[in-house]
Design a protein around this motif. Structure first.
Motif, short mmCIF file in Angstrom:
data_model
loop_
_atom_site.label_atom_id
_atom_site.label_comp_id
_atom_site.label_asym_id
_atom_site.label_seq_id
_atom_site.Cartn_x
_atom_site.Cartn_y
_atom_site.Cartn_z
N ARG A 1 0.84 -1.20 0.00
CA ARG A 1 0.00 0.00 0.00
C ARG A 1 0.88 1.25 0.00
O ARG A 1 1.91 1.30 0.67
CB ARG A 1 -0.91 0.00 1.23
N LYS A 2 0.46 2.28 -0.71
CA LYS A 2 1.23 3.51 -0.79
C LYS A 2 1.22 4.23 0.56
O LYS A 2 0.19 4.28 1.25
CB LYS A 2 0.66 4.43 -1.88
N TRP A 3 2.37 4.78 0.94
CA TRP A 3 2.48 5.54 2.19
C TRP A 3 2.80 6.99 1.84
O TRP A 3 3.83 7.28 1.23
CB TRP A 3 3.55 4.96 3.10
N HIS A 4 1.91 7.89 2.23
CA HIS A 4 2.07 9.31 1.94
C HIS A 4 3.20 9.88 2.81
O HIS A 4 3.10 9.89 4.03
CB HIS A 4 0.74 10.03 2.23
N SER A 5 4.29 10.34 2.17
CA SER A 5 5.50 10.73 2.90
C SER A 5 6.02 12.08 2.43
O SER A 5 7.08 12.17 1.80
CB SER A 5 6.59 9.67 2.72
N PRO A 6 5.31 13.18 2.71
CA PRO A 6 5.70 14.48 2.16
C PRO A 6 6.93 15.09 2.84
O PRO A 6 7.28 14.73 3.96
CB PRO A 6 4.46 15.34 2.43
N SER A 7 7.55 16.02 2.14
CA SER A 7 8.70 16.74 2.68
C SER A 7 8.28 17.55 3.91
O SER A 7 7.20 18.13 3.95
CB SER A 7 9.27 17.66 1.61
N ASN A 8 9.17 17.58 4.91
CA ASN A 8 8.98 18.37 6.14
C ASN A 8 7.78 17.93 6.98
O ASN A 8 7.37 18.64 7.88
CB ASN A 8 8.82 19.87 5.81
N GLY A 9 7.21 16.78 6.66
CA GLY A 9 5.99 16.38 7.35
C GLY A 9 6.18 15.41 8.48
O GLY A 9 5.71 15.62 9.59
N GLY A 10 6.88 14.32 8.22
CA GLY A 10 6.97 13.26 9.21
C GLY A 10 8.37 12.75 9.40
O GLY A 10 9.35 13.39 9.01
#
Length: 205
Positions: free
Chosen positions: A26-35
């Motif tokens: 499953r795709k994991w949402h991993s944005p910059s500066n987020g987590g």
């Protein structure tokens, strides 16, 4: 890095992932500066069939850290950390071993820290959360990561010294799975029943 001999405990941290995945691809949402998007290379002296216990161990460390930062989280077996039903962290453990010896284990963990609700894709807004959403304030990711590493190391060393039993007791105190009717999905299909606990190998009963 693991294949080229990186030391036990080597940690790789990314500010952003463009192809982050979770369980069952499953795709994991991993944005910059987020987590915090983290992989740890571990070389534990344990039998390969005990490797899934490391997922539960890591979940305990994640919940302990979230609780320290004021977020009341719980563990959903086997690899999710939730806050009131919404996912705040996920763990993915990859084993590289022969039948009787572990070469290395890569423990991947994604933790949602400073993402505002509007940053999540529409399909995730009802099922995901972050420390920022829960606390209404940003958290220093370096401080959070330092606390997580301390908790993980303490639990990992306890595990190597005393085995899985003390980890099992910690996990049972922090889980939200036991006592609920659940459907477990795997590559072999799904199974529905009442979750009554985990056994000494960390498998759901």
């Amino acid at each position: 890095l693991a294949g080229s001999g990186a030391k036990n405990g080597t940690a790789v941290i990314s500010d952003e992932q463009t192809e982050g995945t979770g369980r069952l691809k499953r795709k994991w949402h991993s944005p910059s500066n987020g987590g915090i998007w983290l992989s740890m290379i571990m070389r534990p002296d344990i039998p390969p069939y005990h490797a899934p216990q490391l997922t539960l161990l890591t979940a305990v460390a994640a919940v302990q850290t979230l609780n320290k930062f004021g977020v009341n989280a719980g563990i959903k077996w086997p690899n999710d950390v939730l806050v009131e039903g919404r996912k705040i962290a996920g763990i993915l453990t990859e084993l590289h071993a022969e039948s009787d010896q572990i070469h290395h284990v890569i423990i991947g963990i994604g933790m949602n820290i400073n993402q505002p609700l509007e940053s999540f894709p529409d399909e995730l807004k009802e099922i995901a959360t972050s420390v920022l959403i829960e606390k209404r304030q940003r958290v220093d990711r370096s401080e959070f990561l330092q606390s997580f590493f301390k908790n993980f190391e303490d639990i990992y060393l306890l595990y190597l010294d005393k085995g899985f039993e003390p980890i099992k007791l910690l996990w049972e105190k922090l889980t939200i799975t036991i006592g609920k009717k659940v459907t477990v999905q795997s590559l072999q299909g799904s199974l529905t029943g009442l979750a009554t606990g985990i056994n000494d190998d960390g498998v759901l009963i």
